[in-house]
Design a protein around this motif. Structure first.
Motif, PDB file in Angstrom:
ATOM      1  N   ILE A  41      29.978   7.457 -11.965  1.00 56.95           N
ATOM      2  CA  ILE A  41      29.555   6.065 -11.775  1.00 56.95           C
ATOM      3  C   ILE A  41      30.014   5.548 -10.407  1.00 56.95           C
ATOM      4  O   ILE A  41      29.252   4.923  -9.666  1.00 56.95           O
ATOM      5  N   GLY A  42      31.276   5.840 -10.076  1.00 56.86           N
ATOM      6  CA  GLY A  42      31.813   5.419  -8.783  1.00 56.86           C
ATOM      7  C   GLY A  42      31.047   6.047  -7.630  1.00 56.86           C
ATOM      8  O   GLY A  42      30.756   5.392  -6.625  1.00 56.86           O
ATOM      9  N   GLY A  43      30.708   7.328  -7.790  1.00 61.05           N
ATOM     10  CA  GLY A  43      29.958   8.027  -6.747  1.00 61.05           C
ATOM     11  C   GLY A  43      28.565   7.444  -6.558  1.00 61.05           C
ATOM     12  O   GLY A  43      28.083   7.318  -5.427  1.00 61.05           O
ATOM     13  N   VAL A  44      27.922   7.076  -7.661  1.00 64.43           N
ATOM     14  CA  VAL A  44      26.578   6.490  -7.587  1.00 64.43           C
ATOM     15  C   VAL A  44      26.630   5.141  -6.875  1.00 64.43           C
ATOM     16  O   VAL A  44      25.797   4.845  -6.015  1.00 64.43           O
ATOM     17  N   ILE A  45      27.619   4.326  -7.232  1.00 60.74           N
ATOM     18  CA  ILE A  45      27.766   3.007  -6.603  1.00 60.74           C
ATOM     19  C   ILE A  45      27.996   3.152  -5.102  1.00 60.74           C
ATOM     20  O   ILE A  45      27.387   2.453  -4.285  1.00 60.74           O
ATOM     21  N   ALA A  46      28.877   4.081  -4.722  1.00 70.10           N
ATOM     22  CA  ALA A  46      29.162   4.312  -3.304  1.00 70.10           C
ATOM     23  C   ALA A  46      27.928   4.825  -2.566  1.00 70.10           C
ATOM     24  O   ALA A  46      27.664   4.428  -1.422  1.00 70.10           O
ATOM     25  N   SER A  47      27.163   5.690  -3.214  1.00 65.82           N
ATOM     26  CA  SER A  47      25.959   6.246  -2.593  1.00 65.82           C
ATOM     27  C   SER A  47      24.902   5.174  -2.365  1.00 65.82           C
ATOM     28  O   SER A  47      24.230   5.152  -1.328  1.00 65.82           O
ATOM     29  N   ILE A  48      24.762   4.283  -3.336  1.00 65.29           N
ATOM     30  CA  ILE A  48      23.790   3.194  -3.209  1.00 65.29           C
ATOM     31  C   ILE A  48      24.173   2.288  -2.043  1.00 65.29           C
ATOM     32  O   ILE A  48      23.330   1.889  -1.232  1.00 65.29           O
ATOM     33  N   ALA A  49      25.468   1.953  -1.949  1.00 66.32           N
ATOM     34  CA  ALA A  49      25.944   1.087  -0.864  1.00 66.32           C
ATOM     35  C   ALA A  49      25.752   1.753   0.488  1.00 66.32           C
ATOM     36  O   ALA A  49      25.348   1.114   1.466  1.00 66.32           O
ATOM     37  N   SER A  50      26.032   3.059   0.556  1.00 62.58           N
ATOM     38  CA  SER A  50      25.868   3.799   1.802  1.00 62.58           C
ATOM     39  C   SER A  50      24.401   3.858   2.225  1.00 62.58           C
ATOM     40  O   SER A  50      24.068   3.675   3.414  1.00 62.58           O
ATOM     41  N   ALA A  51      23.526   4.106   1.265  1.00 71.22           N
ATOM     42  CA  ALA A  51      22.095   4.163   1.561  1.00 71.22           C
ATOM     43  C   ALA A  51      21.591   2.800   2.019  1.00 71.22           C
ATOM     44  O   ALA A  51      20.745   2.702   2.918  1.00 71.22           O
ATOM     45  N   ASN A  52      22.128   1.745   1.420  1.00 68.88           N
ATOM     46  CA  ASN A  52      21.706   0.391   1.779  1.00 68.88           C
ATOM     47  C   ASN A  52      22.110   0.037   3.199  1.00 68.88           C
ATOM     48  O   ASN A  52      21.316  -0.547   3.950  1.00 68.88           O
ATOM     49  N   VAL A  53      23.331   0.399   3.605  1.00 66.65           N
ATOM     50  CA  VAL A  53      23.762   0.065   4.965  1.00 66.65           C
ATOM     51  C   VAL A  53      22.958   0.864   5.987  1.00 66.65           C
ATOM     52  O   VAL A  53      22.602   0.349   7.062  1.00 66.65           O
ATOM     53  N   THR A  54      22.630   2.112   5.669  1.00 68.59           N
ATOM     54  CA  THR A  54      21.819   2.920   6.578  1.00 68.59           C
ATOM     55  C   THR A  54      20.415   2.333   6.705  1.00 68.59           C
ATOM     56  O   THR A  54      19.869   2.229   7.815  1.00 68.59           O
ATOM     57  N   ARG A  55      19.845   1.948   5.579  1.00 73.50           N
ATOM     58  CA  ARG A  55      18.505   1.365   5.579  1.00 73.50           C
ATOM     59  C   ARG A  55      18.484   0.037   6.346  1.00 73.50           C
ATOM     60  O   ARG A  55      17.572  -0.213   7.160  1.00 73.50           O
ATOM     61  N   THR A  56      19.494  -0.792   6.119  1.00 73.98           N
ATOM     62  CA  THR A  56      19.562  -2.095   6.791  1.00 73.98           C
ATOM     63  C   THR A  56      19.767  -1.930   8.286  1.00 73.98           C
ATOM     64  O   THR A  56      19.130  -2.610   9.097  1.00 73.98           O
ATOM     65  N   PHE A  57      20.657  -1.016   8.666  1.00 74.11           N
ATOM     66  CA  PHE A  57      20.914  -0.776  10.091  1.00 74.11           C
ATOM     67  C   PHE A  57      19.643  -0.272  10.776  1.00 74.11           C
ATOM     68  O   PHE A  57      19.287  -0.732  11.868  1.00 74.11           O
ATOM     69  N   ASN A  58      18.968   0.666  10.134  1.00 73.24           N
ATOM     70  CA  ASN A  58      17.735   1.210  10.717  1.00 73.24           C
ATOM     71  C   ASN A  58      16.668   0.132  10.853  1.00 73.24           C
ATOM     72  O   ASN A  58      15.913   0.101  11.842  1.00 73.24           O
ATOM     73  N   LYS A  59      16.603  -0.756   9.867  1.00 80.07           N
ATOM     74  CA  LYS A  59      15.604  -1.825   9.887  1.00 80.07           C
ATOM     75  C   LYS A  59      15.824  -2.751  11.079  1.00 80.07           C
ATOM     76  O   LYS A  59      14.894  -3.027  11.851  1.00 80.07           O
ATOM     77  N   TYR A  60      17.065  -3.210  11.250  1.00 78.93           N
ATOM     78  CA  TYR A  60      17.330  -4.174  12.321  1.00 78.93           C
ATOM     79  C   TYR A  60      17.633  -3.503  13.660  1.00 78.93           C
ATOM     80  O   TYR A  60      17.833  -4.192  14.656  1.00 78.93           O
ATOM     81  N   SER A  61      17.616  -2.181  13.664  1.00 78.92           N
ATOM     82  CA  SER A  61      17.696  -1.454  14.929  1.00 78.92           C
ATOM     83  C   SER A  61      16.364  -1.540  15.679  1.00 78.92           C
ATOM     84  O   SER A  61      16.293  -1.244  16.873  1.00 78.92           O
ATOM     85  N   LYS A  62      15.332  -1.945  14.968  1.00 81.92           N
ATOM     86  CA  LYS A  62      14.004  -2.063  15.576  1.00 81.92           C
ATOM     87  C   LYS A  62      13.799  -3.423  16.233  1.00 81.92           C
ATOM     88  O   LYS A  62      12.782  -3.643  16.895  1.00 81.92           O
ATOM     89  N   TYR A  63      14.766  -4.332  16.037  1.00 81.24           N
ATOM     90  CA  TYR A  63      14.664  -5.671  16.605  1.00 81.24           C
ATOM     91  C   TYR A  63      15.516  -5.756  17.870  1.00 81.24           C
ATOM     92  O   TYR A  63      16.735  -5.756  17.808  1.00 81.24           O
TER      93      TYR A  63
END
Length: 232
Positions: free
Chosen positions: A16-38
């Protein structure tokens, strides 16, 4: 019986802890990539922003260096070095500027003696000991018939990691708040760009929240496996 020699249902807590950490990590990567285009209106690079904020804050003993990798940005309080990753140093994107400003927030914390940052630095040696020796001590305690002293020492050492993670939370959130304030006051980002930087920093902060949750679940597992055992 030593934990691990039978089916251990508590491994679910680690999953459960690993899944939560993975989701958070994927979210920060996705968010960074999104606003890297601005691209920001002022087109300052991450390095330029870092140097500007340090000067703006009156910090003259911190140097800015480039480090390989993606999102490997960090501030080294021991050597007074602010290291920016390849994805941040030369980029003019809102995401890169936000990350660079966040690391500057740590430099400002260090310069002003921010309590939680000072506390985090002081407990690092204890955390290093805990991460290396907590499990060996716990296993020795189990082999010795669940020796209460060894088990308690192992649990305390294991808990030091969670304490470090909890202390890290105010450090990270405060650094982001400082960064956003400086970017606004220094006109580094426009009013329309600041919300995007805020989203980037919030996503990054949630990785630390996820790590703390995972750490708490790991400690709970240790308490279940060892804390409830009575001595033979």
């Amino acid at each position: 019986m030593i934990p691990g020699m039978y089916f251990d249902w508590t491994i679910v807590l680690i999953i459960i802890g690993g899944v939560i950490a993975s989701i958070a990590s994927a979210n920060v990567t996705r968010t960074f990539n999104k606003y890297s285009k601005y691209t920001t209106e002022k087109r300052m690079t991450g390095t330029q922003v870092a140097e500007y904020i340090l000067q703006y804050s009156g910090i003259t003993n911190v140097r800015v260096e480039r480090i390989a990798g993606n999102l490997t940005d960090h501030y080294d309080p021991t050597n007074k070095v602010l290291r920016l990753s390849d994805a941040t140093a030369d980029s003019t994107s809102i995401a890169a500027i936000g990350v660079a400003a966040h690391e500057c927030g740590h430099a400002v914390q260090d310069a002003q003696g921010y309590f939680f940052m000072t506390l985090r630095q002081k407990i690092v040696p204890i955390v290093n000991i805990g991460s290396n020796f907590s499990w060996p001590i716990l296993i020795m305690g189990a082999i010795a018939g669940f020796n209460e002293t060894l088990i308690n020492i192992g649990i305390i050492l294991f808990a030091s990691t969670l304490i470090f993670q909890l202390v890290t939370l105010p450090v990270e959130f405060d650094a982001s708040n400082r960064a956003l304030k400086i970017m606004e006051e220094g006109n580094i980002l426009t009013a329309s760009e600041l919300p995007y930087a805020r989203k980037t920093l919030r996503a990054a902060a949630m990785t630390y929240v996820a790590a703390a949750i995972a750490g708490a679940l790991s400690l709970l597992r240790v308490l279940i496996l060892f804390g409830g055992r009575s001595r033979d």
